[in-house]
Each structure stands twice: as structure tokens, then as C-alpha cells.
Design an enzyme around this catalytic site. Structure first.
Site, mmCIF file in Angstrom:
data_model
loop_
_atom_site.group_PDB
_atom_site.id
_atom_site.type_symbol
_atom_site.label_atom_id
_atom_site.label_comp_id
_atom_site.label_asym_id
_atom_site.label_seq_id
_atom_site.Cartn_x
_atom_site.Cartn_y
_atom_site.Cartn_z
ATOM 1 C CD GLU A 57 100.610 27.034 38.059
ATOM 2 O OE1 GLU A 57 101.394 27.428 37.187
ATOM 3 O OE2 GLU A 57 99.844 27.819 38.686
ATOM 4 C CB CYS A 89 103.379 27.783 40.286
ATOM 5 S SG CYS A 89 102.066 28.732 41.054
ATOM 6 C CB ALA A 159 75.919 52.869 21.529
ATOM 7 C CB SER A 173 72.247 60.262 23.268
ATOM 8 O OG SER A 173 72.631 60.456 24.617
ATOM 9 C CD1 TRP A 175 67.336 54.865 28.083
ATOM 10 C CD2 TRP A 175 69.566 54.836 27.925
ATOM 11 N NE1 TRP A 175 67.838 55.122 29.328
ATOM 12 C CE2 TRP A 175 69.208 55.105 29.264
ATOM 13 C CE3 TRP A 175 70.919 54.765 27.600
ATOM 14 C CZ2 TRP A 175 70.144 55.306 30.272
ATOM 15 C CZ3 TRP A 175 71.853 54.963 28.608
ATOM 16 C CH2 TRP A 175 71.476 55.238 29.920
ATOM 17 N NE ARG A 189 79.936 50.837 32.089
ATOM 18 C CZ ARG A 189 79.014 51.666 32.556
ATOM 19 N NH1 ARG A 189 78.447 51.437 33.740
ATOM 20 N NH2 ARG A 189 78.637 52.721 31.849
ATOM 21 C CG LEU A 209 81.141 56.306 33.529
ATOM 22 C CD1 LEU A 209 82.311 57.268 33.344
ATOM 23 C CD2 LEU A 209 80.806 55.617 32.216
ATOM 24 C CB SER A 303 88.214 61.432 16.759
ATOM 25 O OG SER A 303 86.877 61.257 16.351
ATOM 26 C CB SER A 304 91.772 62.055 20.710
ATOM 27 O OG SER A 304 91.244 63.342 20.463
#
Length: 368
Positions: A57, A89, A159, A173, A175, A189, A209, A303-304
Site C-alpha cells: 500500500e 497501512c 524423485a 542414485s 542422477w 528451494r 542444500l 514416511s515419518s
């Protein structure tokens, strides 16, 4: 008959589009856009770019100047009514003598929650609420969830090959997915407030990461300066204290929170002496101002999280590859014993990214 005119829809659509300009920068604040019109013409517009900087605003009012008097303001979120790092505002709109304010939605923040609307009405300004509210809600799912529940909005990224495997039996793994899919992950991310993973994932991949500027889409690089984009906080679960200083995680820029006995956050344990994920997430909100949590981890943590009903959205990349049942599966055991217990998904989006397919799906709560 709708209380809103075609012009109202057009201007609020413009305000929502403007608000998206802050999706990589505003956290933990919400994304907000504002358009001010007079005699059917736009005289001012703006969006909130970063916490501590002027709200949408304010930018729009500065652009409108004296033309704001008697004008209509379109705002994607109820104008704030409290003094924070910036003045309210609602007060700014009152002082500018606007005649009418149309809000897409009420602010879920308990500090606002209708007070801004009431302040405007008490000043004699006409206020209407609810124009394109679903679009406005979609701008800020993490902020809204935090304000309503005290918990973060959680996206779980996974993935796999087309037959649901995340690695070969020997653990290889890299890629599975294409470079384009991995670049797509950078965009997600960059929109988050924190990235959660485990020490196992960090060690297996020597993962940093973080958000890599050079891997972000050209559309992002063209609209932002590198220093403006936030580097999400990396939150690593390291119960066994396996992380060591030479890892890429510690060589890269950006804040880190290590959840371990000797780390930044002491683990909160459940009755089975495992990290209590729900309590940890609540702590990330209350003590570290995290609205939006992006999770990259293996089958055990995934899974958790699903068992604990902590995942809001699944981002799944499927590669056109077959790895066989002797590979490592996407998820571990969920302990389901009947079809009534099966976790159902509401698929929001399916698209091809490079050679891969990206599925975005909401996890349906048992009470939804």
C-alpha cells in the site's frame, strides 16, 4: 448479482500479479499487491518486496500522490492495523483520503484479523472483502497456515524412477532426474523459508542444500538481484552427530540449524525416543520464524512425516527410467492394514520438466 464490477476483477487480478513479485523475498511476511485507481485509471501500484521494507500500500500511495484522494484501492490482503517495523497501512490509506478499499481476503494474523477493515470503516471509507479470495489465498499458503495453526507449510520433494525406486540396491542414485528437473528444484528451494533434511542425506550426497543462483530459471535471474534472494535456513536432523566441518553444507553460505544434542536445536524426543517432528516444526515457527518448510530426504524421514500427517504438499519428479524392485523404494513402511487407511492425494499439477514428469499433489487429511 456480484457486488464487484468487471473493472474490480481486472484491478484485483493486477494486484495479485504484482504480489507474486515477492515470492522469493518476502518471507516470513506475506506476499501482497496493491493497485490504486481513480476514474477507472491506475494511478498507483506496488507490492511488498521484503520484510522491514514498505508494504504494498505504501508503494502504491507514493506513486499515486495526491491522486489517491477519492480513489479506490485494491489490496490482496487486509491492510495491517498495527505498528510493526512499519506504520499501519490502514492508517496510510485513511490519511491519503481514499474513498474505497477492496480487499481480496481478511488477514489471518491475530494482530490484524479484521481490525484493519474496521479502522477503515470507522474513518468513513467503504470496504468490500472477498474479491478473488481463492487467488489471494494461493499467494500465501505458508503464512496463512502458520497464522491459523502455529505450524509451517510443508512441501516434501521426492524423485524416483517410473517404477518408484530412488536408488539402486548399492545406493547409487546420481542422477535419476534430468538437469532441468534439478534446476526446477532450485526454484522451489528459493521460495521456501527453510530446507529440512537428515545427516544421512547430507553425507550420502555431500549436499550443500542451498539455492544456486546459476541454476535458477532465467525468468528469476532477470527480475531479481542475486543479493535480494534469500538463502533458506538449512535444518538438518543429526541425532547421531555424524556431520563434520569439511562437508559442503558447512562450506556454503546461508544459515544452518543442526538438530542434535550439541547442535543449534536440542532434539525434542517422543515417547519412543525419536525426534518429535511435530514439536520440532512448531519450534521452527515460534523460535526461528519459519513459515514454509521444503523437505529433501530419503524414505525413512518421508514416511515419518506422512505418518505424522505433517506434509501439506508432495512434489514428485518421475524419471523415464526403470530400476527394478531390488532398488530402494520411494517410501518406507506406513503400517497400513486396510484400503480405508490409504493416503489419498489431490493432484494439483502435472507437467513435463526436461525428460521427467513433475507431479504436485496435496495430501488429503482424513478429516478433509
Amino acid at each position: 448479482m456480484s457486488q464487484f464490477s468487471p473493472l474490480d476483477f481486472q484491478m484485483m487480478s493486477r494486484a495479485i500479479q504484482l504480489a507474486k513479485g515477492g515470492i522469493y523475498t518476502t518471507a516470513p511476511n506475506p506476499n501482497v499487491g496493491c493497485v490504486i485507481t481513480r476514474d477507472g485509471e491506475i494511478v498507483g501500484e506496488g507490492f511488498h518486496f521484503k520484510a522491514g521494507e514498505p508494504h504494498a500500500e505504501v508503494h502504491a500511495l507514493r506513486m499515486a500522490g495526491e491522486k489517491a484522494a477519492g480513489a479506490t484501492a485494491y489490496v490482496t490482503l487486509e491492510p495491517c492495523s498495527h505498528y510493526g517495523r512499519t506504520p499501519p497501512c490502514a492508517e496510510g490509506l485513511i490519511n491519503a483520503k481514499v474513498a474505497k478499499v477492496i480487499c481480496a481476503m481478511q488477514d489471518p494474523n491475530p494482530q490484524v484479523a479484521g481490525r484493519g477493515i474496521q479502522m477503515l470503516r470507522d474513518a468513513g471509507i467503504e470496504v468490500q472483502v472477498g474479491l478473488l479470495d481463492a487467488d489471494a489465498y494461493a499467494l500465501n499458503p505458508a503464512f496463512i497456515k502458520r497464522m491459523k495453526t502455529g505450524m509451517p507449510f510443508v512441501q516434501l520433494k521426492m524423485a524416483a524412477s517410473l517404477d518408484g525406486q530412488t536408488a539402486l540396491a548399492n545406493g547409487q542414485s546420481q542422477w535419476i532426474t534430468s538437469p532441468q528437473a534439478r534446476q526446477d528444484v532450485q526454484k522451489f528451494r528459493a521460495q521456501s523459508g527453510a530446507i529440512l533434511s537428515t545427516s544421512k542425506t547430507v553425507l550420502d550426497d555431500n549436499a550443500s542444500l542451498n539455492v544456486r543462483w546459476d541454476d535458477l530459471p532465467q525468468s528469476v535471474q532477470a527480475n531479481y538481484l542475486q543479493q535480494d534472494l534469500r538463502q533458506p535456513v538449512r535444518v538438518i536432523l543429526d541425532r547421531q552427530q555424524q556431520l563434520t566441518p569439511e562437508l559442503k553444507l558447512f562450506q556454503s553460505t546461508g544459515a544452518k540449524l543442526i538438530v542434535s544434542e550439541q547442535g543449534d536445536i536440542a532434539p525434542i524426543l517422543d515417547s519412543e525416543q525419536r525426534i518429535d517432528l511435530k514439536a520440532t516444526f512448531a519450534q521452527l515457527v515460534s523460535q526461528h520464524n519459519v513459515n514454509h518448510l521444503w523437505v529433501e530426504a530419503g524414505a525413512t524421514l518421508a514416511s515419518s512425516l506422512i505418518r505424522a500427517d505433517l506434509v501439506d504438499e508432495l512434489i514428485l519428479y518421475l524419471a523415464p527410467k526403470i530400476m527394478g524392485s531390488d532398488g530402494r523404494g520411494l517410501l518406507g513402511a506406513l503400517g497400513l492394514e486396510s484400503m480405508a487407511e490409504v493416503i489419498e492425494l489431490d493432484i494439483q499439477d502435472v507437467r513435463q520438466v526436461g525428460k521427467d514428469i513433475r507431479i504436485v499433489a496435496k495430501l488429503l487429511r482424513k478429516d478433509s
